[in-house]
Every structure is written in C-alpha cells, then in structure tokens.
Motif scaffolding. Structure first.
Motif, PDB file in Angstrom:
ATOM      1  N   SER A  87       0.788  -1.276   0.027  1.00 48.31           N
ATOM      2  CA  SER A  87       0.000  -0.027   0.193  1.00 48.31           C
ATOM      3  C   SER A  87       0.847   1.180  -0.073  1.00 48.31           C
ATOM      4  CB  SER A  87      -0.885   0.102   1.302  1.00 48.31           C
ATOM      5  OG  SER A  87      -0.110  -0.091   2.293  1.00 48.31           O
ATOM      6  N   ASP A  88       2.035   1.019   0.584  1.00 46.22           N
ATOM      7  CA  ASP A  88       2.846   2.343   0.471  1.00 46.22           C
ATOM      8  C   ASP A  88       4.297   2.409  -0.343  1.00 46.22           C
ATOM      9  OD1 ASP A  88       1.088   3.570   2.413  1.00 46.22           O
ATOM     10  OD2 ASP A  88       2.175   2.245   4.220  1.00 46.22           O
ATOM     11  N   TYR A  89       4.656   1.151  -0.469  1.00 45.93           N
ATOM     12  CA  TYR A  89       5.797   0.741  -1.281  1.00 45.93           C
ATOM     13  C   TYR A  89       5.886  -0.387  -2.182  1.00 45.93           C
ATOM     14  CZ  TYR A  89       8.072   3.897   2.282  1.00 45.93           C
ATOM     15  OH  TYR A  89       8.071   4.914   3.236  1.00 45.93           O
ATOM     16  N   ALA A  90       6.709  -0.447  -3.208  1.00 51.52           N
ATOM     17  CA  ALA A  90       7.047  -1.498  -4.187  1.00 51.52           C
ATOM     18  C   ALA A  90       8.367  -2.062  -3.469  1.00 51.52           C
ATOM     19  CB  ALA A  90       7.076  -1.266  -5.459  1.00 51.52           C
ATOM     20  N   TYR A  91       8.057  -3.216  -3.063  1.00 46.39           N
ATOM     21  CA  TYR A  91       9.421  -4.277  -2.493  1.00 46.39           C
ATOM     22  C   TYR A  91      10.046  -5.040  -3.866  1.00 46.39           C
ATOM     23  CZ  TYR A  91       7.687  -2.763   1.839  1.00 46.39           C
ATOM     24  OH  TYR A  91       7.020  -1.962   3.096  1.00 46.39           O
ATOM     25  N   ILE A  92      11.155  -4.903  -3.933  1.00 43.96           N
ATOM     26  CA  ILE A  92      11.877  -5.461  -5.179  1.00 43.96           C
ATOM     27  C   ILE A  92      13.189  -6.230  -4.769  1.00 43.96           C
ATOM     28  CG2 ILE A  92      12.839  -5.298  -7.397  1.00 43.96           C
ATOM     29  CD1 ILE A  92      11.218  -2.912  -7.760  1.00 43.96           C
ATOM     30  N   SER A  93      13.269  -7.573  -5.041  1.00 42.77           N
ATOM     31  CA  SER A  93      14.298  -8.359  -4.527  1.00 42.77           C
ATOM     32  C   SER A  93      15.228  -8.972  -5.610  1.00 42.77           C
ATOM     33  CB  SER A  93      13.999  -9.339  -3.230  1.00 42.77           C
ATOM     34  OG  SER A  93      13.328 -10.166  -3.896  1.00 42.77           O
ATOM     35  N   THR A  94      16.265  -9.179  -5.334  1.00 43.44           N
ATOM     36  CA  THR A  94      17.272 -10.225  -6.321  1.00 43.44           C
ATOM     37  C   THR A  94      17.195 -11.679  -5.498  1.00 43.44           C
ATOM     38  OG1 THR A  94      19.344  -9.560  -5.231  1.00 43.44           O
ATOM     39  CG2 THR A  94      18.556  -8.268  -6.819  1.00 43.44           C
ATOM     40  N   GLU A  95      17.949 -12.605  -6.404  1.00 48.34           N
ATOM     41  CA  GLU A  95      18.132 -13.768  -5.816  1.00 48.34           C
ATOM     42  C   GLU A  95      19.044 -13.797  -4.904  1.00 48.34           C
ATOM     43  OE1 GLU A  95      16.655 -16.538  -6.682  1.00 48.34           O
ATOM     44  OE2 GLU A  95      15.614 -16.447  -8.443  1.00 48.34           O
ATOM     45  N   SER A  96      19.953 -12.861  -4.545  1.00 49.28           N
ATOM     46  CA  SER A  96      21.004 -13.035  -3.823  1.00 49.28           C
ATOM     47  C   SER A  96      20.416 -12.494  -2.452  1.00 49.28           C
ATOM     48  CB  SER A  96      22.184 -12.100  -3.962  1.00 49.28           C
ATOM     49  OG  SER A  96      21.878 -10.655  -4.062  1.00 49.28           O
ATOM     50  N   GLY A  97      19.017 -11.991  -2.470  1.00 51.00           N
ATOM     51  CA  GLY A  97      18.568 -11.553  -1.108  1.00 51.00           C
ATOM     52  C   GLY A  97      18.525 -10.026  -1.094  1.00 51.00           C
ATOM     53  N   ARG A  98      19.092  -9.351  -2.074  1.00 52.38           N
ATOM     54  CA  ARG A  98      18.972  -7.943  -1.623  1.00 52.38           C
ATOM     55  C   ARG A  98      17.603  -7.321  -1.974  1.00 52.38           C
ATOM     56  NH1 ARG A  98      23.467  -3.612  -4.120  1.00 52.38           N
ATOM     57  NH2 ARG A  98      22.476  -1.732  -3.180  1.00 52.38           N
ATOM     58  N   THR A  99      17.212  -6.502  -1.034  1.00 51.08           N
ATOM     59  CA  THR A  99      15.786  -5.971  -1.170  1.00 51.08           C
ATOM     60  C   THR A  99      15.781  -4.605  -0.997  1.00 51.08           C
ATOM     61  OG1 THR A  99      14.779  -7.896  -0.279  1.00 51.08           O
ATOM     62  CG2 THR A  99      13.375  -6.207  -0.380  1.00 51.08           C
ATOM     63  N   VAL A 100      15.118  -3.822  -1.893  1.00 52.69           N
ATOM     64  CA  VAL A 100      14.714  -2.467  -1.857  1.00 52.69           C
ATOM     65  C   VAL A 100      13.333  -2.148  -1.776  1.00 52.69           C
ATOM     66  CG1 VAL A 100      17.092  -2.056  -2.986  1.00 52.69           C
ATOM     67  CG2 VAL A 100      14.674  -1.893  -4.424  1.00 52.69           C
ATOM     68  N   LYS A 101      12.969  -0.932  -1.356  1.00 56.15           N
ATOM     69  CA  LYS A 101      11.625  -0.430  -1.334  1.00 56.15           C
ATOM     70  C   LYS A 101      11.678   1.128  -1.955  1.00 56.15           C
ATOM     71  CE  LYS A 101      11.164   0.969   3.412  1.00 56.15           C
ATOM     72  NZ  LYS A 101      10.614   1.134   4.612  1.00 56.15           N
ATOM     73  N   ALA A 102      10.505   1.387  -2.558  1.00 53.02           N
ATOM     74  CA  ALA A 102      10.569   2.540  -3.344  1.00 53.02           C
ATOM     75  C   ALA A 102       9.121   2.901  -3.509  1.00 53.02           C
ATOM     76  CB  ALA A 102      10.772   2.509  -4.874  1.00 53.02           C
ATOM     77  N   GLN A 103       8.893   4.232  -3.352  1.00 54.79           N
ATOM     78  CA  GLN A 103       7.567   4.798  -3.546  1.00 54.79           C
ATOM     79  C   GLN A 103       6.851   4.420  -4.991  1.00 54.79           C
ATOM     80  OE1 GLN A 103       6.561   8.836  -2.435  1.00 54.79           O
ATOM     81  NE2 GLN A 103       8.611   9.242  -1.894  1.00 54.79           N
ATOM     82  N   LEU A 104       7.672   4.359  -6.035  1.00 59.45           N
ATOM     83  CA  LEU A 104       7.218   3.946  -7.147  1.00 59.45           C
ATOM     84  C   LEU A 104       8.188   2.847  -8.012  1.00 59.45           C
ATOM     85  CD1 LEU A 104       5.072   4.435  -9.343  1.00 59.45           C
ATOM     86  CD2 LEU A 104       6.405   6.445 -10.059  1.00 59.45           C
ATOM     87  N   ALA A 105       7.570   1.873  -8.661  1.00 57.07           N
ATOM     88  CA  ALA A 105       8.312   0.910  -9.249  1.00 57.07           C
ATOM     89  C   ALA A 105       8.093   1.412 -11.079  1.00 57.07           C
ATOM     90  CB  ALA A 105       8.025  -0.398  -9.324  1.00 57.07           C
ATOM     91  N   VAL A 106       9.169   1.526 -11.741  1.00 59.87           N
ATOM     92  CA  VAL A 106       9.141   1.956 -13.132  1.00 59.87           C
ATOM     93  C   VAL A 106       9.483   0.691 -13.866  1.00 59.87           C
ATOM     94  CG1 VAL A 106      10.059   3.199 -15.022  1.00 59.87           C
ATOM     95  CG2 VAL A 106       9.203   4.259 -12.936  1.00 59.87           C
ATOM     96  N   ALA A 107       8.525  -0.053 -14.433  1.00 59.45           N
ATOM     97  CA  ALA A 107       8.864  -1.135 -15.478  1.00 59.45           C
ATOM     98  C   ALA A 107       9.281  -0.895 -16.806  1.00 59.45           C
ATOM     99  CB  ALA A 107       7.659  -2.213 -15.286  1.00 59.45           C
ATOM    100  N   ALA A 108      10.421  -1.358 -16.772  1.00 64.29           N
ATOM    101  CA  ALA A 108      11.424  -1.301 -18.031  1.00 64.29           C
ATOM    102  C   ALA A 108      11.793  -2.426 -18.467  1.00 64.29           C
ATOM    103  CB  ALA A 108      12.244  -0.111 -18.244  1.00 64.29           C
ATOM    104  N   ASP A 109      11.376  -3.529 -18.076  1.00 66.53           N
ATOM    105  CA  ASP A 109      12.028  -5.073 -18.021  1.00 66.53           C
ATOM    106  C   ASP A 109      11.468  -5.738 -19.395  1.00 66.53           C
ATOM    107  OD1 ASP A 109       9.614  -4.765 -16.838  1.00 66.53           O
ATOM    108  OD2 ASP A 109      10.128  -6.683 -15.282  1.00 66.53           O
ATOM    109  N   GLY A 110      10.982  -4.880 -20.391  1.00 66.20           N
ATOM    110  CA  GLY A 110      10.604  -5.814 -21.788  1.00 66.20           C
ATOM    111  C   GLY A 110       9.293  -6.304 -21.864  1.00 66.20           C
TER     112      GLY A 110
END
Length: 400
Positions: free
Chosen positions: A143-166
């Motif tokens: 509701s407040d953030y988008a959470y994005i992580s990688t296979e290695s376990g690094r996780t970030v959160k952002a107010q907005l995610a911009v999808a440019a992944d094809g």
C-alpha cells in the motif's frame, strides 16, 4: 516479503537494463529523485541501430550523454520513400527534407552497442542512482511501497516502481496487467553495411510486397539495413555466404549506394506487436517495450519510449512540487492519461503501414498511393507528416 523491514529505501526503482530503463533512471535522477536501477550489464554484441529524433536527442542532452554519442552517430537530413512493389497501383517517390522544417536534421542514427555502453557508464557514475547489476527476481506491491528483491536476497523498497523490463515483464505480470499481442508473417533481417557510394545523410526506404527495405545512414560510408521478409526468405538470406548476401542486398537496393560489404553478422527477428491494457498498477508505471511493441518501421520504437520517459518525469516533478506521493493514484492516472493516446496512435499507424504493404486489396493500394502522392505534391501536408512523425504536438514549425 521476508526481510522488508531493513530494506533500502528510494523514491523510484527502475527495473530494466535496456536504453529505456537506463535513460529513465538518468532523467528521474536529474529531477532530484533518488533512484535504484536493476540493470544487468549491457549486451555488447547487439549489431542493431537506433534512429532518434530531435525531441529524443534533447532528452539525451539534458542528461549529459549526447556529446559522447554524437561523435559516432550519423545525421539524418532526408528520408526517401520508394514504392518497389511493382503492383498495378504504385505510389510516387517522395523525399522528406528536414530543411523544410527549418532544422538541419531530423535526428541521428547510432549503434545500439555504443548507446548501451555510454548509458551504462553514465548510470554507474550518477550521484543519485544506485545500480544493482542483478536482475529483479521478486516483486511485491504494498500500500505504501513497492518491494523488489534479487536472487541473492538484496531487497529495496520505493514509492514507485518503473517497469522497463521488456515485453515479458516480471513487474507487469506480477501486477496482473494484461496485454494484447499479435504477430505478422514477417521477419526482419538486420545488418550493417559498408558501401562504395556516400549516403549523403539520406535514409532510403523501399516499400516491397513483403515489407520495408530500409537503409539508414551510419558514420562514414556505412548504413544499417532492415530488410523485412517472410520468415522462410529471411532464413535463406541469413544463411547465404557473405559475398552472395552482399550482391543480393545490392541488387535489392538497386545499387543506389554502389557495392556492399558486410560489417556485421546478419540477425533476424520475428515481427510482432503488443500493447498493455493498462499503463499503471499499484505503485507501478510501465514504459518502453513493457508497455508497447511494434515492427521496426519509421523509427518509432525508442522515440515513443522516450516520450513515455519525458511525460513520466513531468508528472513526477509535479507531484514532488505539490508534495504528493509518487505512487499516489492521482499521479499514476495522470501518467496513463498522458500516454495512452500517443501509444495508440503510433501503434495503429505503424500497423496500418505494414499491413498496407502486405495486402493486394486494390482500395488499400489506392489509399496508400494517394497518401504518398499528396505528400509529394502538397507542401503543408508533407510538413505536417514530418512534424507528427518526429514529435507529435511538439510545435515544430516549418520555415516561412
């Protein structure tokens, strides 16, 4: 999502390492936003090229990358269209000249590999961008953030995610945004050529019964070629020995640039189209080929993506000035409203032009030929087509 309590926090997370994703990260960082970019190392073997119009080049100037790119890019001063269909109703030859609009060039053509390297280096050195070279593997929209992580376990959160992944976007699919897909009975043979006759900054497009055969200037006596053919014919041409392919392409080009010599390996790509049914989701916006895909006709692809980025930057800058949340519904809908019309118009125009070359239906041939005739004979109509092809609504005015 496990571990979100200690996640790194940013204003915007951009997912995608292609030109659209990297340019979006640079433009948004230039607006004072903190950006995290998920972008694996750029592919250096891409022999394709990209033609960018002046409006797109202005965006590159603003983020400080155009000066480095210009040295290896070729100007596009004229665009010549020739009907090579040999059908009953044929369109007259038309040349579009940038000088009619009071500008030196329509834009510049450049190698994707050069563009990717410069964008990658610029992102790596940008103060407001954190680059993560792993691809995103998991995403959650809260509701407040988008959470994005990688296979290695690094996780970030952002107010907005911009999808440019094809076109097979993880973020779009996770958000449940549907798409409309379609295909064409064609493939594009893409190759770079050296030729014995200078191109004089003229791009030449032959309209053939299977699609466009387009020669676009590169630096020196070189041009990039996009030859649209049936899948079977494209495969046959790709398998030819280099000397045989050079002679065949020279013949198809009616020797307007003299003798050809291949300077890259031929690549083939099936032609298809796709549009997303929505450009936004909770804490998410779509740009580039995550939102729209169509055939490589009229150099519209990345230029359309650049307008996505420009409009997104304007919307987010306005939100920041008004102290609104970057992922608020009002902000997301404002972006979608700005972009839908342009995307639909471009997609329809490219689709109609491509299908008009494939059909033997006489009324369609008459309509296409009539349009080309009017473009050649009526200056105001020709200049309107040029302005709208380069930058819809930009206000570019022809010389008096």
């Amino acid at each position: 999502m496990p571990g979100t309590e200690g996640s790194e926090m940013y204003d915007v997370a951009v997912v995608g390492g292609g030109p659209a994703g990297r340019i979006a990260a640079l433009v948004l960082a230039d607006k004072g936003l903190s950006v995290v970019l998920f972008a694996p190392a750029a592919i250096q073997t891409d022999g394709r090229t990209t033609a960018l119009w002046q409006q797109s080049l202005d965006l590159l100037r603003n983020i400080g990358v155009w000066a480095d790119l210009k040295a290896s890019a070729a100007p596009l001063e004229k665009m010549r269209m020739i009907d090579a269909t040999s059908r009953l109703i044929r369109a007259p030859e038309v040349t579009f000249d940038s000088s009619e609009l009071g500008i030196e060039t329509f834009g510049f053509n450049m190698l994707n590999s050069a563009l990717n390297v410069i964008l990658e280096n610029t992102c790596a050195n940008a103060i407001n961008i954190t680059c993560i070279t792993e691809p995103a593997s998991h995403v959650q929209f809260g509701s407040d953030y988008a959470y994005i992580s990688t296979e290695s376990g690094r996780t970030v959160k952002a107010q907005l995610a911009v999808a440019a992944d094809g076109r097979r976007s993880l973020l779009r699919e996770t958000a449940g945004i549907g798409v409309k897909r379609w295909s064409y009975p064609q493939e594009a043979l893409v190759i770079n050529l050296e030729h014995s006759v200078p191109h004089h900054s003229v791009s030449t497009e032959f309209h053939t019964p299977t699609g466009p055969f387009t020669l676009v200037p590169l630096s020196g006596n070189q041009s990039s070629l996009v030859c649209v053919e049936t899948a079977e014919e494209a495969a046959r041409m790709k398998a030819l020995p280099a000397e045989d392919l050079e002679r065949e392409l020279e013949h198809r080009a009616h020797s307007i640039l003299g003798q050809f010599k291949l300077v890259s390996d031929p690549q083939t790509f099936p032609l298809s189209g796709m549009t997303a049914k929505s450009l936004v989701g909770p804490r998410l916006v779509l740009i580039g080929e995550t939102a729209h895909v169509f055939p490589p006709i009229g150099a519209q692809g990345l230029n359309l993506s650049m307008r996505d980025i420009s409009d997104l930057a304007k919307v987010l800058s306005g939100a920041k000035q008004r102290q609104l949340g970057l992922g608020d519904t009002e902000i997301l809908m404002s972006y979608e409203k700005k972009r839908f019309g342009d995307i639909r118009q471009r997609t329809k125009a490219v689709d109609m032009l491509n299908r008009s070359l494939l059909t033997d239906f006489l009324p369609v041939q008459v309509a296409r030929s009539g349009g080309m005739y009017l473009a050649g004979k009526i200056g105001p109509f020709r200049r309107l087509l040029m302005r709208e092809g380069m930058a819809p609504g930009s206000g570019l005015q022809p010389k008096a």
